[in-house]
Design a protein around this motif. Structure first.
Motif, PDB file in Angstrom:
ATOM      1  N   PRO A 145       0.824  -1.217   0.000  1.00 32.88           N
ATOM      2  CA  PRO A 145       0.000   0.000   0.000  1.00 32.88           C
ATOM      3  C   PRO A 145       0.854   1.260   0.000  1.00 32.88           C
ATOM      4  O   PRO A 145       1.894   1.312   0.643  1.00 32.88           O
ATOM      5  N   ILE A 199       0.420   4.025   1.402  1.00 30.30           N
ATOM      6  CA  ILE A 199       0.540   4.731   2.674  1.00 30.30           C
ATOM      7  C   ILE A 199       1.765   4.253   3.438  1.00 30.30           C
ATOM      8  O   ILE A 199       2.394   5.017   4.172  1.00 30.30           O
ATOM      9  N   VAL A 200       2.152   2.968   3.225  1.00 28.89           N
ATOM     10  CA  VAL A 200       3.338   2.444   3.905  1.00 28.89           C
ATOM     11  C   VAL A 200       4.580   3.191   3.425  1.00 28.89           C
ATOM     12  O   VAL A 200       5.458   3.541   4.224  1.00 28.89           O
ATOM     13  N   VAL A 229       4.674   6.404   5.240  1.00 25.78           N
ATOM     14  CA  VAL A 229       5.201   6.272   6.602  1.00 25.78           C
ATOM     15  C   VAL A 229       6.722   6.213   6.561  1.00 25.78           C
ATOM     16  O   VAL A 229       7.408   6.889   7.333  1.00 25.78           O
ATOM     17  N   LEU A 274       8.110   9.662   5.820  1.00 27.46           N
ATOM     18  CA  LEU A 274       8.029  10.551   6.977  1.00 27.46           C
ATOM     19  C   LEU A 274       9.098  10.191   7.996  1.00 27.46           C
ATOM     20  O   LEU A 274       9.815  11.061   8.500  1.00 27.46           O
ATOM     21  N   ALA A 303      -2.290   9.555  -0.886  1.00 25.56           N
ATOM     22  CA  ALA A 303      -2.121   9.154   0.508  1.00 25.56           C
ATOM     23  C   ALA A 303      -0.704   9.400   1.039  1.00 25.56           C
ATOM     24  O   ALA A 303      -0.555  10.016   2.093  1.00 25.56           O
ATOM     25  N   MET A 314       0.166  13.084   1.813  1.00 22.04           N
ATOM     26  CA  MET A 314      -0.401  13.735   2.986  1.00 22.04           C
ATOM     27  C   MET A 314       0.582  13.683   4.142  1.00 22.04           C
ATOM     28  O   MET A 314       0.505  14.484   5.063  1.00 22.04           O
ATOM     29  N   LEU A 315       1.501  12.713   4.115  1.00 22.33           N
ATOM     30  CA  LEU A 315       2.458  12.591   5.202  1.00 22.33           C
ATOM     31  C   LEU A 315       3.750  13.364   4.919  1.00 22.33           C
ATOM     32  O   LEU A 315       4.430  13.769   5.832  1.00 22.33           O
ATOM     33  N   PHE A 324      -9.227  16.494  -2.519  1.00 17.27           N
ATOM     34  CA  PHE A 324      -9.635  15.922  -1.232  1.00 17.27           C
ATOM     35  C   PHE A 324      -9.945  17.031  -0.235  1.00 17.27           C
ATOM     36  O   PHE A 324     -10.987  17.032   0.421  1.00 17.27           O
ATOM     37  N   PHE A 356     -13.678  17.916   1.311  1.00 16.51           N
ATOM     38  CA  PHE A 356     -13.987  17.427   2.647  1.00 16.51           C
ATOM     39  C   PHE A 356     -13.680  18.398   3.766  1.00 16.51           C
ATOM     40  O   PHE A 356     -14.187  18.264   4.863  1.00 16.51           O
ATOM     41  N   VAL A 380      -8.495   8.906  -5.171  1.00 17.54           N
ATOM     42  CA  VAL A 380      -9.083  10.114  -4.595  1.00 17.54           C
ATOM     43  C   VAL A 380     -10.336  10.522  -5.371  1.00 17.54           C
ATOM     44  O   VAL A 380     -11.304  11.024  -4.786  1.00 17.54           O
ATOM     45  N   GLY A 429      -5.021  -2.268   1.726  1.00 16.84           N
ATOM     46  CA  GLY A 429      -4.128  -1.120   1.819  1.00 16.84           C
ATOM     47  C   GLY A 429      -4.674   0.177   1.265  1.00 16.84           C
ATOM     48  O   GLY A 429      -4.093   1.228   1.483  1.00 16.84           O
ATOM     49  N   THR A 455      -6.136   3.609   0.713  1.00 13.61           N
ATOM     50  CA  THR A 455      -6.282   4.647   1.735  1.00 13.61           C
ATOM     51  C   THR A 455      -7.370   5.660   1.419  1.00 13.61           C
ATOM     52  O   THR A 455      -8.301   5.858   2.195  1.00 13.61           O
ATOM     53  N   MET A 456      -7.251   6.316   0.263  1.00 13.12           N
ATOM     54  CA  MET A 456      -8.093   7.486   0.019  1.00 13.12           C
ATOM     55  C   MET A 456      -9.576   7.120  -0.027  1.00 13.12           C
ATOM     56  O   MET A 456     -10.416   7.863   0.472  1.00 13.12           O
ATOM     57  N   LEU A 494     -10.813   6.546   3.436  1.00 14.95           N
ATOM     58  CA  LEU A 494     -10.783   7.825   4.153  1.00 14.95           C
ATOM     59  C   LEU A 494     -11.987   8.685   3.784  1.00 14.95           C
ATOM     60  O   LEU A 494     -12.597   9.331   4.630  1.00 14.95           O
ATOM     61  N   MET A 495     -12.341   8.697   2.508  1.00 13.77           N
ATOM     62  CA  MET A 495     -13.375   9.614   2.051  1.00 13.77           C
ATOM     63  C   MET A 495     -14.774   8.996   2.101  1.00 13.77           C
ATOM     64  O   MET A 495     -15.756   9.713   2.201  1.00 13.77           O
ATOM     65  N   SER A 528      -5.069   2.155   7.292  1.00 12.08           N
ATOM     66  CA  SER A 528      -4.479   3.136   6.380  1.00 12.08           C
ATOM     67  C   SER A 528      -5.060   4.526   6.618  1.00 12.08           C
ATOM     68  O   SER A 528      -4.335   5.520   6.638  1.00 12.08           O
ATOM     69  N   ILE A 576      -3.597   6.006   9.761  1.00  8.57           N
ATOM     70  CA  ILE A 576      -2.237   6.512   9.542  1.00  8.57           C
ATOM     71  C   ILE A 576      -2.300   7.870   8.852  1.00  8.57           C
ATOM     72  O   ILE A 576      -1.641   8.828   9.259  1.00  8.57           O
ATOM     73  N   ALA A 577      -3.119   7.960   7.798  1.00 13.59           N
ATOM     74  CA  ALA A 577      -3.164   9.208   7.027  1.00 13.59           C
ATOM     75  C   ALA A 577      -3.667  10.363   7.886  1.00 13.59           C
ATOM     76  O   ALA A 577      -3.219  11.498   7.730  1.00 13.59           O
ATOM     77  N   LEU A 616      -0.977  10.320  11.740  1.00 10.73           N
ATOM     78  CA  LEU A 616       0.484  10.350  11.769  1.00 10.73           C
ATOM     79  C   LEU A 616       1.069  11.758  11.580  1.00 10.73           C
ATOM     80  O   LEU A 616       2.048  12.094  12.256  1.00 10.73           O
ATOM     81  N   PRO A 617       0.522  12.615  10.694  1.00 10.34           N
ATOM     82  CA  PRO A 617       1.130  13.944  10.563  1.00 10.34           C
ATOM     83  C   PRO A 617       1.102  14.729  11.866  1.00 10.34           C
ATOM     84  O   PRO A 617       1.950  15.576  12.104  1.00 10.34           O
ATOM     85  N   ALA A 663       1.126  13.244  14.978  1.00  7.72           N
ATOM     86  CA  ALA A 663       1.801  12.545  16.065  1.00  7.72           C
ATOM     87  C   ALA A 663       3.242  13.031  16.189  1.00  7.72           C
ATOM     88  O   ALA A 663       3.927  13.211  15.186  1.00  7.72           O
ATOM     89  N   TYR A 722       2.862   7.607  17.562  1.00 10.28           N
ATOM     90  CA  TYR A 722       3.750   7.449  16.411  1.00 10.28           C
ATOM     91  C   TYR A 722       4.156   5.985  16.242  1.00 10.28           C
ATOM     92  O   TYR A 722       4.019   5.401  15.172  1.00 10.28           O
ATOM     93  N   ALA A 751       1.367   0.302  10.125  1.00  6.39           N
ATOM     94  CA  ALA A 751       1.966   0.262   8.790  1.00  6.39           C
ATOM     95  C   ALA A 751       2.719  -1.043   8.582  1.00  6.39           C
ATOM     96  O   ALA A 751       2.673  -1.641   7.503  1.00  6.39           O
TER      97      ALA A 751
END
Lengths: 472, 372
Positions: A274, A276-277, A280, A283, A386, A389-390, A423, A427, B116, B289, B291-292, B295-296, B316, B319-320, B323-324, B326, B333, B340
């Motif tokens: 994925p 998002i991993v 991570v 980041l 995704a 965003m990080l 997004f 939202f 998205v 996995g 995410t978007m 999320l939405m 997922s 995390i999205a 995490l920003p 944390a 974290y 993840a």
């Protein structure tokens, strides 16, 4: 004896199959139907927003008059009947941009030609009538007033004459609007089809070339397009050499044993991890790890406010480069594997070293495959949100990462991205109702970009296969 | 005649260049592979501090998220698997070759539509619509398969003169308008049924009789949206597996008197079974996995509930969102990095399994092909 044609025989076998195949056929039809519905929705809603909408003047049973653009209808929650949503503008007077009206309550409805719509900077849209223009002490009315406004709008706001518009709202209140605050002026009901088409084209262009206004409910997406493209270019600059290097190593230099096979399977599987991993990882390692160290070594006088220790363009493109690395490696390897060994052996037999064989024979033949890989990588990166965003995307970046200031390309700055812009506007916006048409347009743009890139890759691959087919 | 030779003095230079380049490529290649490996190492390293804390906290914080992830994936698989496999069966074995060469790339392009965009449509268009037309949406699930069977039955009854005009090999295409009409019929029919049997409002009915809450963005929406996104990947791989079944097998079965459907059921599906399994696995990996879309389209509430009409929160999405904010090194974290890591290990294992199975299948086809 009666002979049966092949067609009837085939038909007979089909009849024997019963009804199951029809369910399967319906699955194909349903998938196509869903895809078509999605694309049609995006295209119609995304493009119709730019069409100058007809303004309606509506008189209600209570005697109220409202002027606005009818947006949609919905059934009333309790009793039977419909209610209609109007975009009325004039937020500073009525307190809201929107008004729900019960359809049964409407006594009179007309579309007069003198209704105008203004786009202004402090308060959003104005919808109403133009009474006069006050310019240097004299009042202009009628055609003169129109010409004056049109002339003024051709100049940038700071150079416009110090004149004011006298405007009237639906219920007869007047207000004054300085010309300098107006960005767009139109009377959609008085326009012909040709003029509307022209305005539509202009609106599309403004959407593509301007920055967002009024908390993302108006204006365009230029900074987001720019940010996306810049990030994708940086990413391809990083991913192409490394992806190709890894593919050449795996296919041409490494011994083909169990370990190489394992590595190959591993690389292939990373494409399924994925996104998002990867975010991570970006980041933790790029932003906090490497970025934090860079800050303590080189930018220690600016701490504790981070320079590279926070998300930014560089980290975002590095993360996406890592994310798309498997795509490039796999595509390049496929291209390399398809080159017949005879070509390599021929080159070596004629006295070429391995380097010469690679650069003069193998790589030129594998170029289309590499290109396909890079385009696919770019298509994937352009639609990916995704991980960004990080690692560095911003709602609204005040500064574009590329400008005239040294060092011109500011890798540490945050940037805007089409997907994230979509997004965020959909939202987290203040007035989601007003932003929705722009979100549709943004989504359409994003889908078009990604589909165009994918189609290019498909055609390139197709072309490549045909070419190889002729050679062999 | 001897071929012209390069002057001897340039030979060592060429050899040296070659050595250096080979070294560089090897270093670069190994470096890239190490960088990819570093992802797993980093995730493991960052979750080590959690071991010192004892596991109860991590379990209690992550369990609702794990449930949400699983629920979303199951919903998506329930929607996507039948459609994707049905489409694969039809396009690999029944569809005309010319149509298939057009349809397959089109469906594969579906995969390229960014998450998205799908999430936006699901969250802001589909979710409010289904909230208002829940009965219609549920009716469609029953009605569409029925209407497909109805189309087949009508085709069987239809005069033999009409059949060549609507060939079964093109049914995937001409069923589209039929299905569209049937959707309209269902939308017209649903309020009637709702009025007649369910007291006018399905949502109130569910609440009164079963105590089910309805949230606008719920598991049903996530399932449909994410199902839409993973249909193409399952379809594409399953179609490959079915189309690669050696034709001699199918022909043999048909020659012995099996109908096409029997040949498919008894011969092609068992042969291509591993390939179809790996297609489903890869679809599941994607669903876990994504995410978007989650999320939405989900309301991002970490709940333990099996109701399809309530929200969820997946790994997922958590995390999205979290995490920003944390702080690095903090407990949240490390917990999110553990999430993840779970995603990473799960998808990696699932994909490896699928890859190994597919490799076996390719060898099996190869053997069958040789015997032909």
């Amino acid at each position: 004896m009666k002979r049966r044609s092949p067609h009837t025989i085939r038909e007979a076998t089909w009849l024997r199959d019963g009804l199951w195949p029809w369910l399967c056929a319906a699955c194909v039809a349903l998938s196509l139907l869903m895809l078509a519905a999605l694309l049609t929705l995006l295209v119609t809603r995304g493009l119709s927003h730019f069409w100058p909408a007809t303004l309606e003047e509506v008189t209600l049973g209570s005697g109220d008059i409202i002027i606005g653009q009818s947006v949609r209808e919905a059934p009333l929650p309790q009793n039977a009947g419909l209610e209609r949503l109007y975009f009325t503008g004039n937020r500073e007077i009525t307190g809201a941009n929107w008004r729900w009206v019960s359809v049964d309550d409407i006594t009179q409805q007309s579309t007069p030609n003198d209704l105008i719509r203004l786009e202004r900077t402090p308060w959003g849209d104005f919808i109403g009538r133009l009474i006069a223009v006050e310019s240097e002490g004299q009042q202009l009315t009628g055609q003169e007033a129109w010409d004056h406004v049109k002339n003024a709008l051709t100049m940038p706001p700071s150079q416009r004459a110090n004149s004011e518009l006298l405007l009237a709202t639906a219920d007869g209140q007047t207000l004054r609007q300085p010309v300098s605050g107006i960005s767009h002026f139109q009377a959609p009901n008085a326009m012909s089809w040709g003029q509307k088409t022209y305005v539509w084209g202009q609106n599309v262009w403004r959407f593509l070339s301007q920055g967002p206004r009024a908390a993302n409910t108006g204006g365009g997406v230029w900074p987001a397009i720019f940010g996306t493209v810049l990030m994708v270019i940086l990413m391809s600059v990083m991913v192409t050499p490394f992806g190709v290097l890894a593919a050449i190593y795996l296919n041409e230099i490494a011994h083909q044993n169990r370990l190489t096979r394992l590595v190959r399977i591993g690389v292939r599987n990373l494409a399924g991890v994925p996104s998002i991993v990867y975010g991570v990882f970006g980041l933790g390692v790029f932003v906090y790890g490497i970025g934090g160290s860079i800050d303590t070594w080189f930018f220690s006088d600016e701490l504790p406010s981070p320079t590279f220790g926070t998300g930014g363009l560089l980290w975002a493109s590095l993360t996406l480069a890592l994310l798309t690395l498997p795509v490039v490696i796999v595509a390049t390897e496929e291209g390399l594997a398809r080159i017949p060994d005879a070509q390599r052996e021929g080159a070596v037999a004629l006295g070429a070293t391995r380097l010469e064989m690679l650069t003069r024979v193998v790589l030129p033949m594998a170029t289309p495959a590499m290109l396909t890989g890079v385009i696919l990588a770019v298509a994937r990166a352009a639609g990916e949100v995704a991980p960004l965003m990080l690692v560095g995307v911003a709602k609204l970046a005040p500064q574009v990462p590329l400008d005239g200031e040294f060092p011109y390309l500011h890798l540490e700055r945050k940037f805007m991205h089409l997907g994230y812009h979509l997004f965020d506007t959909a939202f987290h916006g203040e007035d989601v109702q007003a932003a929705i048409p722009l979100v549709y347009a943004t989504a359409l743009l994003l889908v078009l970009i990604v589909l165009a890139l994918n189609l290019t890759a498909i055609f390139l691959r197709h072309h490549l296969r045909r070419q190889r087919g002729n050679e062999c | 005649m001897t071929p012209p030779r390069l002057p001897l003095s340039r030979q060592p230079l060429r050899q040296l260049q070659d050595r250096i380049a080979t070294g560089l490529i090897t270093a670069g290649g190994i470096g890239v592979l190490m960088a990819i490996l570093a992802i797993g190492v980093f995730l493991l390293w960052e979750t080590l501090p959690l071991l010192a804390l004892g596991d109860t906290l991590a379990v209690s914080r992550l369990a609702p998220l794990a449930w949400g992830t699983l629920k979303a994936a199951i919903a998506a698989m329930l929607f996507a698997t039948p459609i994707a496999l049905g489409a694969a069966i039809y396009s690999a074995l029944f569809m005309s070759a010319r149509l298939r060469s057009r349809i397959k790339p089109t469906l594969e392009l579906m995969e390229a539509i960014p998450g998205v965009v799908v999430g936006f449509i699901a969250g802001l268009v589909l979710a409010p619509w289904i909230e208002q037309h829940l009965a219609s949406a549920l009716l469609l699930i029953v009605w569409l398969p029925f209407s497909a069977i109805l189309a087949g039955a009508l085709w069987h009854i239809a005069a033999s003169r009409l059949r060549p005009r609507l060939p079964h090999t093109w049914a995937g295409l001409w069923l589209i308008p039929w299905l569209a009409c049937m959707v309209v019929v269902a939308l017209w029919l649903a309020p009637v049924i709702e009025q007649q049997w369910l007291g006018g409002d399905l949502r109130r009915f569910l609440d009164l009789h079963y105590g089910m809450d309805y949230v606008t963005r719920n598991t049903l929406i996530v399932g449909v949206a994410m199902g839409f996104a993973i249909i193409p990947s399952i379809y594409s791989l399953a179609d490959d597996a079915l189309a690669d079944v050696p034709p001699a097998l199918m022909e043999g079965a048909q020659a012995l008197g099996a109908s096409r459907w029997q040949a498919l059921w008894k011969v092609a599906l068992p042969t291509a079974g591993p390939g179809i399994f790996s297609a489903v696995m890869i679809g599941a990996g994607r669903a876990v996995g994504e995410t978007m879309i989650v999320l939405m389209a989900s309301s991002n509430t970490a709940l333990f509930s099996a109701s399809p009409f309530e929200g969820l929160r997946s790994f997922s999405a958590a995390i999205a969102i979290e995490l920003p904010e944390a702080s690095p090194g903090g407990l949240t974290y490390h917990l999110l990095i553990l999430a993840a890591l779970v995603l990473f290990i799960f998808t990696f294992l699932v994909n490896t399994l699928a890859e190994v199975v597919r490799h076996r299948l390719r060898r099996r086809y190869h053997r069958l092909g040789v015997r032909q």
